[in-house]
Design an enzyme around this catalytic site. Structure first.
Site, PDB file in Angstrom:
ATOM      1  N   THR A  18     -47.283  63.256  17.172  1.00 20.10           N
ATOM      2  CA  THR A  18     -48.512  63.005  16.432  1.00 20.10           C
ATOM      3  C   THR A  18     -48.032  62.533  15.081  1.00 20.10           C
ATOM      4  O   THR A  18     -46.863  62.645  14.746  1.00 20.10           O
ATOM      5  CB  THR A  18     -49.380  64.286  16.270  1.00 20.10           C
TER       6      THR A  18
ATOM      7  N   THR B 275     -52.573  60.209  17.256  1.00 19.27           N
ATOM      8  CA  THR B 275     -51.575  60.642  18.231  1.00 19.27           C
ATOM      9  C   THR B 275     -51.698  59.904  19.551  1.00 19.27           C
ATOM     10  O   THR B 275     -52.753  59.333  19.860  1.00 19.27           O
ATOM     11  CB  THR B 275     -51.743  62.159  18.499  1.00 19.27           C
TER      12      THR B 275
ATOM     13  N   GLU C 253     -52.783  62.471  26.758  1.00 20.09           N
ATOM     14  CA  GLU C 253     -53.593  63.519  26.145  1.00 20.09           C
ATOM     15  C   GLU C 253     -54.186  64.506  27.144  1.00 20.09           C
ATOM     16  O   GLU C 253     -54.476  65.652  26.786  1.00 20.09           O
ATOM     17  CB  GLU C 253     -54.735  62.895  25.325  1.00 20.09           C
TER      18      GLU C 253
ATOM     19  N   GLY D 162     -48.038  69.322  17.579  1.00 19.17           N
ATOM     20  CA  GLY D 162     -48.697  70.093  18.627  1.00 19.17           C
ATOM     21  C   GLY D 162     -49.401  71.297  18.035  1.00 19.17           C
ATOM     22  O   GLY D 162     -49.990  71.227  16.953  1.00 19.17           O
TER      23      GLY D 162
END
Length: 578
Positions: A393, A411, A432, A478
């Site tokens: 990200t 991201t 994702e 994360g």
């Protein structure tokens, strides 16, 4: 009065060399992590992205214009962390209207996805597949942000990225290493290997990497508009890639096809949502609401710490542990998330009651945010695991001359997304959908469902004091994003560090897991003390890679990026002088 525990050295103080000196920045100079000045400021992980944003500001654009331009450039120079096939969250302060807005550009599950679509699939197999690709939200988010709050067109905002993709950028150690780490799976896709493994190997450090395919894609996107992706020709190419990944002949990897259809792209919408809001030390902290868990979890942890008589490393870890227990139990892209109660003082006091002299037994059970709070009840809920999220990200912050402020997380999930480049288009697809709980987990708020957006930990954050913005911050990483943002806020406001020191300080992350991960500097200072109190610490060499800015008064802004993590970031100001 609450007591702040300050051991021999300031709590969480950096054990690395002192924060870098402030520099007056001009676009011709090299990447530096701290800049102070006037007229606007930006911090990103990348010099080209920061230059693009500052150039937009200097030409009269506002913070939203600059953030979109920088985000598009990061899709070129940080392609394993961001891109037009990804998504993200924007928290934006509109200075003219004195209002905080948030824009949800999170990717969504296709209509064909169900609660069991990921069940039983090994995580590593799910990541590198068409099945992990969510309907991308970045382009829709850019369009909505520019239309509602910007001053330039999408075509204009994409021009810096077109230029960088065309002329190329110098490969640094981070880009080389990330390519090398992904080389085995990149080789399994013809389009990815051709782009990122020229001559069969990662581009060497110091070489110039060009992406003419992405330059052409951005150029065409600017000409045709978002409809080219959301139902048009580019969308058809994305769907074809998801459903029939371009696997290299002879590859042995089991690459599952995805479920995305063109109608899923046609149906996608970026959404304006109300921000989360929590009070902390007399200030107001705004964050991102579900499907992100960032705003609620950071806010709850701050509230728990506010309710404690003293604050130190132990209390930080325990507050985070409790907030993650509640996040896992209650937060997701579902109706009825009890945000008001999760962020209430009553619930925070109930949870703070559980923080004692020793670390709590693992796992901590969730509380009961029902609006009826007792002095110190015993939790009786069932703890849920913190699901795996990719460590990548990226995050950027921008402020302009009018006082508008942006904190923007973007991201494609894991480093390199799902590993699949759309043939001829120069960008990677996201993975994702692996942010969903794989199941079986009845009642889990983060199980997949048609059109649902997976829970995120992205936590772009704005801090206000007496109604005026004083800080913007965020990080990749994360689920460690939440603890990184939380720790920076504590470093700055509890322990009195400067903002550069608050970012540079060694980090630890407790997410209701059996072990607390920590960087070496944190272990050196606190491991013995915390293990004596029942914590189990383990090394994580690098946690997060934050960017932030702070308003220093009299229109002066300090922009701050990481000094060393992920190779260091880039802070720029419009002018070093008034």
């Amino acid at each position: 009065m609450r007591r702040v525990i300050v051991p021999a050295a300031a709590v969480l103080v950096t054990l690395a060399p002192a924060a870098p000196a402030v520099a007056s920045i001009h676009p011709s100079q090299q990447k530096v992590p701290v800049a102070e000045g006037y007229g606007g400021a930006v911090a990103t992980v990348d010099l080209d992205a920061s230059k693009a944003a500052v150039d937009v500001l200097r030409r009269g654009g506002n913070a939203i214009d600059a953030a979109v331009a920088a985000g598009a450039v990061l899709g070129v120079t940080e392609p394993y962390s961001a891109g037009l096939a990804g998504g993200g969250f924007i928290v934006y302060y509109d200075a003219k209207r004195r209002k905080v807005h948030t824009i949800d550009g999170r990717e969504a599950a296709p209509r064909a996805m169900t609660a069991t679509s990921l069940e039983g699939i090994p995580f590593e197999e799910a990541v590198t597949s068409g099945l992990s690709a969510g309907v991308p939200g970045a382009v829709a988010q850019w369009e909505l942000a520019l239309r509602r709050f910007g001053t330039i067109s999408l075509k204009q905002a994409l021009q810096p990225a077109v230029q960088v993709a065309s002329r190329g950028f110098v490969v640094d150690q981070t880009f080389h290493d990330q390519t090398a780490q992904n080389a085995a799976r990149f080789k399994d896709f013809t389009s990815t290997a051709a782009l990122y493994l020229p001559n069969g190997a990662p581009p060497p450090v110091g070489s110039v990497f060009r992406n003419p395919q992405l330059a052409a894609t951005y150029r065409e996107l600017g000409r045709r508009g978002p409809g080219w992706l959301y139902g048009g020709g580019l969308g058809k190419e994305v769907v074809a890639t998801v459903k029939r990944p371009p696997v290299t002949p002879g590859a042995t990897r089991n690459v599952r096809p995805g479920l995305m259809e063109l109608r899923d792209l046609r149906d996608y919408r970026a959404l304006l949502r109300e921000p989360t809001r929590s009070d902390y030390r007399g200030m107001t902290v705004y964050g991102m609401a579900p499907p992100s868990s960032g705003g609620s979890t950071v806010g709850e942890a701050l509230n728990i710490l506010d309710a404690l008589p003293e604050v130190g490393p132990h209390e930080y870890l325990e507050a985070s542990r409790l907030a993650f227990a509640d996040r896992n139990a209650y937060v997701g892209d579902v109706p009825g998330v009890p945000l008001r109660e999760l962020l209430s003082d009553g619930f925070a006091k109930e949870r703070a009651c559980l923080v004692g002299e020793r670390a709590m037994a693992h796992p901590a059970a969730p509380g009961n945010p029902d609006g009826s709070y007792e002095a110190c009840p015993t939790p009786d809920g069932t703890a849920a695991e913190t699901t795996t999220e990719g460590p990548e990200t990226t995050h950027l912050v921008v402020a302009d001359r009018w006082g508008n402020v942006v904190a923007y997380n973007l991201t494609i999930e894991s480093t390199g997304g799902n590993g699949i480049v759309v043939p001829g288009r120069g960008f990677l697809l996201n993975n994702e959908l692996t942010d969903f709980t794989f199941g079986p987990a009845p009642g889990d708020p983060n199980l997949p469902a048609p059109g649902k957006r997976p829970r995120s930990s992205m936590a772009p954050t704005l801090v206000f004091d007496h109604g005026k913005p004083v800080m913007a911050l965020g990080s990749p990483g994360g689920s460690t994003i939440i603890t990184t943002v939380l720790q920076i806020l504590l470093n700055r406001y509890e322990f009195g560090m400067s903002l550069p020191d608050a970012l540079a300080a060694p980090r630890a992350t407790q997410r209701n897991t059996a072990q607390t991960q920590a960087e070496q500097g944190f272990l050196d200072r606190y491991e013995q003390e915390l293990e004596a109190r029942g914590h189990d610490l383990v090394l994580n060499p690098e946690i997060g890679a934050a960017t932030a800015l702070e308003f220093l008064g009299r229109d002066r802004i300090q922009a701050v990026a990481e000094p060393t993590r992920r190779g260091g970031g880039s802070a720029l100001v419009v002018s070093p002088r008034r």
